[in-house]
Design a protein around this motif. Structure first.
Motif, PDB file in Angstrom:
ATOM      1  N   HIS A 223     -61.081  24.763  55.166  1.00 15.24           N
ATOM      2  CA  HIS A 223     -60.256  25.386  54.131  1.00 15.24           C
ATOM      3  C   HIS A 223     -58.967  25.937  54.748  1.00 15.24           C
ATOM      4  O   HIS A 223     -57.874  25.690  54.252  1.00 15.24           O
ATOM      5  N   ASN A 224     -59.100  26.667  55.859  1.00 16.71           N
ATOM      6  CA  ASN A 224     -57.922  27.277  56.477  1.00 16.71           C
ATOM      7  C   ASN A 224     -56.957  26.233  57.046  1.00 16.71           C
ATOM      8  O   ASN A 224     -55.745  26.388  56.961  1.00 16.71           O
ATOM      9  N   ILE A 225     -57.523  25.192  57.637  1.00 18.35           N
ATOM     10  CA  ILE A 225     -56.652  24.139  58.184  1.00 18.35           C
ATOM     11  C   ILE A 225     -55.822  23.539  57.046  1.00 18.35           C
ATOM     12  O   ILE A 225     -54.628  23.304  57.175  1.00 18.35           O
ATOM     13  N   LYS A 226     -56.495  23.363  55.886  1.00 17.99           N
ATOM     14  CA  LYS A 226     -55.813  22.755  54.749  1.00 17.99           C
ATOM     15  C   LYS A 226     -54.729  23.687  54.187  1.00 17.99           C
ATOM     16  O   LYS A 226     -53.568  23.295  54.074  1.00 17.99           O
ATOM     17  N   THR A 227     -55.112  24.926  53.877  1.00 22.23           N
ATOM     18  CA  THR A 227     -54.141  25.798  53.209  1.00 22.23           C
ATOM     19  C   THR A 227     -53.016  26.236  54.143  1.00 22.23           C
ATOM     20  O   THR A 227     -51.856  26.221  53.761  1.00 22.23           O
ATOM     21  N   LEU A 228     -53.367  26.582  55.379  1.00 22.60           N
ATOM     22  CA  LEU A 228     -52.312  26.996  56.314  1.00 22.60           C
ATOM     23  C   LEU A 228     -51.433  25.804  56.666  1.00 22.60           C
ATOM     24  O   LEU A 228     -50.208  25.911  56.756  1.00 22.60           O
ATOM     25  N   GLY A 229     -52.085  24.659  56.854  1.00 24.57           N
ATOM     26  CA  GLY A 229     -51.349  23.435  57.175  1.00 24.57           C
ATOM     27  C   GLY A 229     -50.342  23.134  56.075  1.00 24.57           C
ATOM     28  O   GLY A 229     -49.191  22.770  56.342  1.00 24.57           O
ATOM     29  N   LYS A 230     -50.785  23.296  54.832  1.00 26.20           N
ATOM     30  CA  LYS A 230     -49.903  23.022  53.702  1.00 26.20           C
ATOM     31  C   LYS A 230     -48.738  24.013  53.678  1.00 26.20           C
ATOM     32  O   LYS A 230     -47.591  23.624  53.418  1.00 26.20           O
ATOM     33  N   ALA A 231     -49.040  25.259  53.990  1.00 21.77           N
ATOM     34  CA  ALA A 231     -47.997  26.282  53.940  1.00 21.77           C
ATOM     35  C   ALA A 231     -46.864  26.013  54.931  1.00 21.77           C
ATOM     36  O   ALA A 231     -45.733  26.424  54.710  1.00 21.77           O
ATOM     37  N   VAL A 232     -47.169  25.343  56.042  1.00 23.88           N
ATOM     38  CA  VAL A 232     -46.134  25.138  57.060  1.00 23.88           C
ATOM     39  C   VAL A 232     -45.640  23.692  57.143  1.00 23.88           C
ATOM     40  O   VAL A 232     -44.713  23.402  57.896  1.00 23.88           O
ATOM     41  N   GLU A 233     -46.227  22.793  56.338  1.00 20.73           N
ATOM     42  CA  GLU A 233     -45.984  21.364  56.610  1.00 20.73           C
ATOM     43  C   GLU A 233     -44.519  20.957  56.420  1.00 20.73           C
ATOM     44  O   GLU A 233     -44.002  20.146  57.150  1.00 20.73           O
ATOM     45  N   ILE A 239     -47.476  30.197  62.300  1.00 23.16           N
ATOM     46  CA  ILE A 239     -48.570  30.968  61.701  1.00 23.16           C
ATOM     47  C   ILE A 239     -48.940  32.036  62.721  1.00 23.16           C
ATOM     48  O   ILE A 239     -49.135  31.712  63.903  1.00 23.16           O
ATOM     49  N   ILE A 240     -49.029  33.272  62.298  1.00 23.66           N
ATOM     50  CA  ILE A 240     -49.443  34.291  63.253  1.00 23.66           C
ATOM     51  C   ILE A 240     -50.615  35.086  62.705  1.00 23.66           C
ATOM     52  O   ILE A 240     -50.871  35.102  61.501  1.00 23.66           O
ATOM     53  N   SER A 241     -51.309  35.751  63.619  1.00 25.32           N
ATOM     54  CA  SER A 241     -52.385  36.636  63.204  1.00 25.32           C
ATOM     55  C   SER A 241     -52.319  37.884  64.054  1.00 25.32           C
ATOM     56  O   SER A 241     -51.860  37.843  65.198  1.00 25.32           O
ATOM     57  N   SER A 242     -52.765  38.995  63.488  1.00 24.28           N
ATOM     58  CA  SER A 242     -52.770  40.233  64.273  1.00 24.28           C
ATOM     59  C   SER A 242     -54.146  40.479  64.883  1.00 24.28           C
ATOM     60  O   SER A 242     -54.394  41.507  65.480  1.00 24.28           O
ATOM     61  N   SER A 243     -55.051  39.508  64.721  1.00 23.92           N
ATOM     62  CA  SER A 243     -56.364  39.634  65.352  1.00 23.92           C
ATOM     63  C   SER A 243     -56.473  38.590  66.450  1.00 23.92           C
ATOM     64  O   SER A 243     -56.245  37.401  66.215  1.00 23.92           O
ATOM     65  N   SER A 244     -56.804  39.041  67.667  1.00 27.48           N
ATOM     66  CA  SER A 244     -56.869  38.084  68.769  1.00 27.48           C
ATOM     67  C   SER A 244     -57.964  37.045  68.544  1.00 27.48           C
ATOM     68  O   SER A 244     -57.797  35.874  68.855  1.00 27.48           O
ATOM     69  N   SER A 245     -59.087  37.457  67.945  1.00 28.29           N
ATOM     70  CA  SER A 245     -60.180  36.510  67.755  1.00 28.29           C
ATOM     71  C   SER A 245     -59.892  35.515  66.635  1.00 28.29           C
ATOM     72  O   SER A 245     -60.252  34.342  66.740  1.00 28.29           O
ATOM     73  N   PRO A 264     -52.913  20.109  62.341  1.00 26.48           N
ATOM     74  CA  PRO A 264     -51.837  20.625  61.476  1.00 26.48           C
ATOM     75  C   PRO A 264     -51.470  22.083  61.769  1.00 26.48           C
ATOM     76  O   PRO A 264     -50.386  22.522  61.420  1.00 26.48           O
ATOM     77  N   ILE A 265     -52.369  22.837  62.393  1.00 24.19           N
ATOM     78  CA  ILE A 265     -52.057  24.250  62.599  1.00 24.19           C
ATOM     79  C   ILE A 265     -52.084  24.692  64.070  1.00 24.19           C
ATOM     80  O   ILE A 265     -51.486  25.703  64.421  1.00 24.19           O
ATOM     81  N   ALA A 266     -52.775  23.942  64.929  1.00 25.90           N
ATOM     82  CA  ALA A 266     -53.020  24.431  66.295  1.00 25.90           C
ATOM     83  C   ALA A 266     -51.728  24.834  67.020  1.00 25.90           C
ATOM     84  O   ALA A 266     -51.619  25.948  67.532  1.00 25.90           O
ATOM     85  N   ASP A 267     -50.756  23.932  67.050  1.00 26.32           N
ATOM     86  CA  ASP A 267     -49.537  24.233  67.801  1.00 26.32           C
ATOM     87  C   ASP A 267     -48.655  25.261  67.111  1.00 26.32           C
ATOM     88  O   ASP A 267     -47.796  25.869  67.734  1.00 26.32           O
ATOM     89  N   ARG A 268     -48.876  25.447  65.810  1.00 26.82           N
ATOM     90  CA  ARG A 268     -48.052  26.399  65.071  1.00 26.82           C
ATOM     91  C   ARG A 268     -48.596  27.830  65.178  1.00 26.82           C
ATOM     92  O   ARG A 268     -47.903  28.779  64.876  1.00 26.82           O
TER      93      ARG A 268
END
Ligand SMILES: Cc1cc2nc3c(=O)[nH]c(=O)nc-3n(C[C@H](O)[C@H](O)[C@H](O)COP(=O)(O)OP(=O)(O)OC[C@H]3O[C@@H](n4cnc5c(N)ncnc54)[C@H](O)[C@@H]3O)c2cc1C
Ligand code: SF4
Ligand code: SF4
Lengths: 402, 437
Positions: A223-233, A239-245, A264-268
């Motif tokens: 789900h996250n790969i799809k939605t985040l991927g779409k948001a940046v495509e 894409i950033i997060s404030s949680s290290s984990s 779609p999201i790893a390098d971003r």
């Protein structure tokens, strides 16, 4: 069939250095350590799955063994996937509740005053201890009223004015427990002239992986790969997060452990302090007022594994008036939901005991760490307030504005 | 810019350089992937053991000038005898300030015993491997008890005894062997426990009753003078443990380095890292440097495996990535390479000349002396032959030295790390390069 692609265990030269750095093996004999549980036994497990032994559950996935290994063996991934592939998950109400952070969050934020009241009652704690094997000594993190997303949707318009934007994966903790951290992240990014976008997201899956709910973890991940991927495509947004984990899961665990295509999201995807560091290096440094405090910094395991500690320290060093004491890098013992399990509670406390002592010796005004569960562990075992580096950064900004 | 100096590789070379820079107030970061050769080493520091691989040097400082003259491309030549001496005294002071004393035999070499009972020449050792009492006891032909702990599979006292007896020094010593069982140890019956040096070390560090263990040792060692025991007497509390065993038993307690993980080496690693941290240095352990941008003879920035797009900037950089064993040099069927910057290297192109005639041979293996080519200031040359002024190379990644044949391993690492650090401090404070003559 032996999967010939995954033979990093074959690079093991049997030096046992990994075991020397395993925080769990250090404090208990119940766990034989990464070398034996990882590369050694994997040779046998790929031939006969019945050779999986129950001690694997003691691994808290801190990844310190992988950092230590001179031969680049992906030890914790081997252990993690052995838990998944070879052992059957037993039904456990406790593990279910601990790992469904988003479900629990949705319910609890709605009734937060009641939930917070009840989880602090000793009767309830006794009940949790006896029936759910959650140690009564543990304090539950407080739930916020409503969600961060609800706050954000009211403030979304202010983000439209920024030319540059970034996708913020806030995660369950910010959404249900600590809105202030989310607000701080937005404030700091805005001060760097970056607007914030929020995509539809599900729990990153870290607690699910830790409790061996791999199917559900894969579902969330997809789900996250799809939605985040779409948001940046269609842009070059990060894409950033404030949680290290959470960052670690999105960027690495989805591919290495869950074996999903997260390209779609790893390098971003980056941890928040890395983006801030890059801006600082370019000279984009907002005005800050001296904070005039002494703080101890604890580097969480997953941040260490990503090699991102350098960025957090880099930005902290730019905060005026901050006397920074770096704690020796070691696991605090909490490891997400690990410390909430009765069978791991003592191990978790023993692992952290050194850090607690070192913090007490420093006598800081506060402790800084990037991970919410490290924060819980440190606050429960010392008298010091523990905050996120970005929260401190936003305080320095606030001081400037006032 | 956040850092004055970024050091790639956190072995003994990188740490010495980092400690030097941090002690002079420079902002330093070390980025290191995987633990260093210290975890495999004896924990003793070699300075100069041999000219040809066959002779044994007794007084390394006296022999240094001749050695440097005969080996004009050796890293020691670039340091010079005075810098080497300064580097050693700096190193000894820094580890001592952090609570670990290293002993030399009044500036002469001494030997340490290996796990199989052979002897190796070295220069500095921890107290349990060399001190004045141990040396004096040797003149009295001591009785030696070599003791193991039941279940520890990486050490065989009987083999040690046979090899020791072959040596002239031990010919007239009575050597007995034995083993003891650790009392009250908590093992998980479900797991065939590993019981390697690190496991036993943790038992010593945490809960072992030293009174009980002392009387067990005494019951096996009888009227011996020296008790040799594998080096697992603690990682945190070793000073107290060894002292207490010595006082309770009356024996001289001698630690024999083990197969990896080497506790003696890890102690040194921990001390160096704590020293570096105490001086304000930043150590990043979870990432690997994969390259950087070199233009006009300057390394502008570097980036890492986990963050290929983020640039890390510093005024000076140090390459201390070790030799083949640590990934500082790589080889394949066709060639040998320095993998981070593809620096110019010194090596024999004929593949058949890479290795020696036998695995253990006094002449060692030629590949051990392959490495990065540098000028007199330890600056390397880039892929197209240009000198890189703000990058310094230290330790095992350097060419023209063979740690095995010469017994110069950690000595070169410490001396070149110190030299690089000194130059970086000078660069920072705006002074010109030191006068090499
Ligand atoms: C098994 C063994 C035993 C030895 N025993 C002794 C002894 O007892 N006494 C003695 O005097 N000498 C000994 N030596 C000689 C040894 O070479 C030196 O003493 C010394 O340890 C070398 O230190 P170094 O710092 O140059 O390199 P190393 O200790 O090899 O450290 C290099 C470090 O850099 C890291 N690294 C590599 N590439 C990268 C990258 N791209 N990015 C980030 N980090 C990277 C490595 O992971 C490693 O941690 C031994 C050598 C070996 C291999
Ligand atoms: S550190 Fe790496 S090579 Fe050494 S035993 Fe552990 S997995 Fe194997
Ligand atoms: S991930 Fe952490 S707990 Fe698990 S084996 Fe590795 S070091 Fe030990």
């Amino acid at each position: 069939m032996i999967n010939l692609e995954n033979i990093s265990f074959d690079h093991c030269i049997k030096c046992t250095i990994c075991t020397g750095y395993c925080p769990v093996a250090k404090v208990t004999h119940l766990y034989p350590g990464p070398k034996q549980s990882g590369p050694d036994l994997e040779r046998l497990r790929i031939k006969n799955q019945r050779l999986v032994d129950a001690s694997l559950k003691y691994c808290n996935n801190c990844k310190r063994c992988e950092i230590a290994c001179p031969s680049d063996v992906k030890i914790a991934d081997i252990i993690g996937s052995a838990k998944w592939k070879y052992s059957k998950k037993k039904l456990s109400l406790r593990d279910f509740l601990l790992s469904r952070t988003d479900l629990m969050g949705r319910v609890s934020t709605f009734f937060s005053p009641i939930v917070n009241f009840f989880t602090r009652l000793s009767v309830v704690k006794f009940f949790l201890d006896v029936f759910l094997n959650i140690p009564s000594k543990r304090k539950f993190p407080k739930y916020a009223y409503k969600t961060f997303r609800q706050w954000f949707s009211k403030n979304r318009d202010s983000q439209e004015n920024f030319e540059r934007k970034i996708v913020y994966f806030h995660g369950c903790y910010v959404n249900y427990n600590d809105h202030d951290l989310g607000k701080a992240a937005v404030a700091v990014l805005n001060a760097l002239k970056i607007g914030v976008v929020i995509a539809r997201e599900k729990c990153c899956g870290v607690p699910l992986i830790a409790n061996s709910y791999f199917k559900k973890a894969c579902k969330n991940a997809n789900h996250n790969i799809k939605t985040l991927g779409k948001a940046v495509e269609s842009s070059d947004m990060k894409i950033i997060s404030s949680s290290s984990s959470c960052t670690f899961a999105l960027k690495y665990e989805y591919a290495n452990l869950l074996e999903l295509d997260n390209s779609p999201i790893a390098d971003r995807t980056e941890y928040i302090t890395e983006i801030i560091y890059q801006e600082f290096e370019k000279g984009n440094i907002p005005k800050m007022k001296p904070v005039n405090i002494k703080a101890a910094y604890h580097a969480p395991c997953h941040l260490e594994r990503m090699g991102s500690v350098i960025y957090t320290i880099g930005i902290l060093k730019k905060i005026p008036g901050l006397e920074l004491k770096l704690l020796h890098s070691e696991c605090c013992g909490m490891s997400g939901t690990y410390g909430f399990k009765k069978e791991c509670y003592q191990i978790s406390q023993d692992i952290g005991s050194d850090i607690f002592k070192k913090i007490d010796k420093i006598k800081p005004d506060l402790v800084i760490t990037d991970c919410e569960t490290c924060k819980w562990q440190i606050e429960e075992n010392t008298v010091y307030e523990t905050i996120h580096p970005v929260t401190l950064l936003s305080r320095a900004l606030e001081a400037n504005n006032s | 810019m956040n850092y004055d100096c970024i050091i790639i590789g956190g072995g003994i070379a990188g740490l010495t350089c980092g400690i030097k820079c941090a002690s002079e107030g420079l902002r330093c970061a070390i980025i290191s992937s995987g633990m260093s050769a210290l975890h495999f080493s004896s924990g003793s520091i070699d300075l100069l053991g041999s000219h040809s691989g066959q002779d044994v040097i007794k007084e390394p400082y006296t022999e240094l000038n001749r050695f440097i003259e005969e080996n004009s491309e050796h890293p020691y030549k670039k340091c010079g005898a005075d810098t080497i001496k300064d580097a050693f005294s700096f190193f000894q002071n820094e580890v001592s300030a952090q609570g670990l004393d290293l002993f030399s035999n009044e500036e002469k070499n001494h030997f340490h015993v290996t796990p199989v009972g052979t002897l190796k020449t070295t220069f500095l050792s921890q107290q349990s491997v060399f001190n004045k009492k141990i040396r004096d006891a040797f003149f009295r032909k001591p009785k030696i008890a070599v003791i193991n702990i039941d279940g520890f599979r990486d050490f065989y006292p009987a083999v040690g005894r046979i090899n020791l007896k072959k040596n002239r020094l031990f010919k007239d010593c009575e050597i007995i062997t034995g083993s003891i069982s650790l009392p009250d140890i908590k093992l998980n019956p479900k797991n065939p426990h590993e019981f390697r040096s690190i496991d036993i070390c943790r038992i010593f560090d945490s809960y072992l009753d030293l009174n009980k263990i002392s009387s067990l040792i005494s019951s096996v060692a009888g009227d011996a003078d020296i008790v040799g025991i594998p080096a697992f007497l603690g990682l945190n509390n070793y000073t107290v443990i060894i002292k207490s065993l010595r006082e309770k038993t009356g024996y001289i307690i001698y630690e024999i380095p083990t197969l990896p993980p080497s506790i003696l080496g890890i102690r040194l690693d921990n001390i160096l890292k704590s020293r570096y941290a105490e001086l304000g240095g930043v150590f990043i352990a979870g990432d690997r440097v994969i390259g950087g941008k070199i233009s006009n003879g300057i390394l502008e920035y570097i980036h890492t495996e986990n963050h290929p797009e983020t640039r890390l900037y510093a005024g000076s950089y140090v390459l201390s990535t070790g030799s083949f064993f640590s990934g500082g040099m790589t080889s394949n069927v066709e060639k040998i390479q320095e993998p981070v910057f593809d620096l110019a290297i010194d090596y024999d192109k004929g593949r058949e000349n890479w290795r020696g005639q036998a695995f253990f041979h006094p002449q060692s293996h030629p590949f051990l002396s392959f490495g990065v080519k540098t000028n007199d200031y330890l600056n390397p040359y880039g892929p197209s032959g240009e000198l890189i002024e703000n990058l310094f190379c230290t330790g095992a990644v350097l060419s023209h030295y063979d740690p095995v044949k010469e017994g110069t391993g950690s000595g070169v690492a410490i001396s070149t790390g110190f030299l690089a650090g000194t130059q970086i401090v000078q660069r920072k404070t705006g002074q010109n390069k030191r006068d090499h003559d």
